[in-house]
Design an enzyme around this catalytic site. Structure first.
Site, mmCIF file in Angstrom:
data_model
loop_
_atom_site.group_PDB
_atom_site.id
_atom_site.type_symbol
_atom_site.label_atom_id
_atom_site.label_comp_id
_atom_site.label_asym_id
_atom_site.label_seq_id
_atom_site.Cartn_x
_atom_site.Cartn_y
_atom_site.Cartn_z
ATOM 1 C CE LYS A 199 2.933 1.027 -13.365
ATOM 2 N NZ LYS A 199 1.755 0.167 -13.182
ATOM 3 C CE LYS A 252 1.878 4.022 -10.894
ATOM 4 N NZ LYS A 252 1.160 2.819 -11.087
HETATM 5 C C1 PBG Z 1 -0.203 -1.945 -11.216
HETATM 6 C C2 PBG Z 1 -0.142 -0.577 -10.624
HETATM 7 C C3 PBG Z 1 0.822 -0.111 -9.719
HETATM 8 C C4 PBG Z 1 0.436 1.181 -9.353
HETATM 9 C C5 PBG Z 1 -0.731 1.489 -10.068
HETATM 10 N N1 PBG Z 1 -1.058 0.389 -10.861
HETATM 11 C C6 PBG Z 1 1.988 -0.792 -9.116
HETATM 12 C C7 PBG Z 1 3.002 -1.430 -9.959
HETATM 13 O O1 PBG Z 1 3.090 -1.193 -11.168
HETATM 14 O O2 PBG Z 1 3.734 -2.224 -9.389
HETATM 15 C C8 PBG Z 1 1.160 2.046 -8.353
HETATM 16 C C9 PBG Z 1 0.340 3.090 -7.675
HETATM 17 C C10 PBG Z 1 0.928 3.627 -6.429
HETATM 18 O O3 PBG Z 1 2.054 3.281 -6.005
HETATM 19 O O4 PBG Z 1 0.262 4.467 -5.802
HETATM 20 N N2 PBG Z 1 -0.102 -2.052 -12.569
HETATM 21 ZN ZN ZN Z 2 0.040 -4.350 -13.107
#
Ligand code: PBG
Ligand code: ZN
Length: 330
Positions: A199, A252
């Site tokens: 991520k 992601k």
């Molecule tokens: C939080 C989380 C995020 C997303 C999923 N879980 C945002 C972040 O890490 O700031 C993003 C999902 C999306 O943008 O559709 N841990």
């Molecule tokens: Zn988070």
């Protein structure tokens, strides 16, 4: 003898029938998880400005939407809780309340739609008053090892509420191992663990943070989310999570990271999920609204690209209206 005029590539794309015969099929609805934002209360449906067609929903409204989603054959949902300010504290302890919004939603969805896969996001950022994905150490940095225990508690509370899959997204080192051990110690050996394994610290999460009210109050997430410029580190993240016992890996965001998806596909035998994030959804909507592109065409092309790169599981807001984008003829 190779090449023109003996070879004519256009023979292979002369008709829609030939193209359909040769093309990778569009992924079916059963390959999709629809991410949903759940708020406390009843009869609440709050549109998310930056994400046309997506809302924050109270549980009764979610059940209403799920009728259509389940009828289309969508595989499942990925639940995010939006607790509101009263649910926030420095440690994010609202994340593992037995009567929290995610926990209640899991039970109600499983009762009404036993065949839908119910996955939950396991993170603390929607529940911490500072908006980071774990508690803060005195210096202001996120305290990795203290976060592990809180994340494990959160995952266990989701499993106790009948979640089928837990999906840790906090990017803390060791979180997959901590969660697997905690689940197994309580007998949840069948709860599947889908790790947000690679991520990135991305600029594409903006609309989601609006929806979740989870933007960090100060600083950013670059100290724990992966850096998009470092390819080897991105691959190591997923490999480590595989070693810690993840059942499914994830990349992601997705569309800027097709190279990562393709490389992981070659390096792992685990199923691979791609999270087609909020900014990727909003970007196509914004272009279409301005008349700069056909929405259905852009959606199909982008999702096909994810499939071609090697995606098995599509975590995507498009799932809510699967038939609109993927139902008709090419
Ligand atoms: C939080 C989380 C995020 C997303 C999923 N879980 C945002 C972040 O890490 O700031 C993003 C999902 C999306 O943008 O559709 N841990
Ligand atoms: Zn988070």
């Amino acid at each position: 003898m190779e090449g023109f005029p003996l070879v004519r590539m256009r023979r292979l794309r002369r008709s829609p029938q030939i193209r359909k015969m040769l093309d990778l099929p569009l992924p079916g609805p059963e390959k999709f998880l629809w991410p949903v934002f759940v708020i406390p209360g009843r009869r609440k449906r709050v549109p998310i400005d930056a994400m046309p067609g997506q809302d924050r929903l109270s549980r009764d409204e979610l059940l209403r939407d799920l009728e259509g989603v389940a009828r289309m054959g969508v595989g499942g949902i990925l639940i995010f809780g939006v607790p509101g300010d009263e649910g926030k504290d420095p440690a994010g302890s609202g994340a593992f309340r037995a009567d929290g919004v995610v926990q209640k939603t899991c039970r109600e969805v499983k009762k009404n739609f036993p065949d839908l896969i119910v996955a939950t996001d396991v993170c603390l950022c929607a529940y911490t008053d500072h908006g980071h994905c774990g508690p803060l150490a005195p210096g202001g940095d996120v305290d990795n090892d203290r976060a592990l225990d809180l994340l494990a508690k959160t995952a266990v509370s989701h499993a106790e509420s009948e979640a089928d899959w837990v999906a840790p997204s906090a990017m803390m080192d060791g979180q997959v191992q901590a969660i697997r051990r905690a689940l197994d110690a309580r007998g949840f050996t069948q709860t599947l663990l889908m790790s947000y394994s690679t991520k990135f610290a991305s600029a594409m999460y903006g609309p989601f943070r609006e929806a979740e009210d989870s933007a960090p109050g100060a600083g950013d997430r670059k100290g724990y989310q992966a850096s998009y410029g470092d390819l080897n580190q991105a691959l190591r993240e997923s490999r480590l999570d595989e070693g810690e016992g993840a059942d499914i890996l994830m990349v992601k965001p997705s569309l800027f990271y097709l190279d990562i998806i393709a490389r992981l596909r070659d390096r792992t035998l685990l199923p691979l999920a791609a999270y087609n994030v909020s900014g990727e959804y909003s970007m196509l909507h914004a272009a279409a609204q301005r008349g700069w592109g056909d929405l259905t065409g852009m959606v199909r092309e982008s999702v096909t690209a994810l499939a071609r790169a090697g995606t098995d599981i599509f975590i995507s807001y498009w799932a809510k209206n699967y038939h609109t984008y993927f139902g008709g003829a090419a």
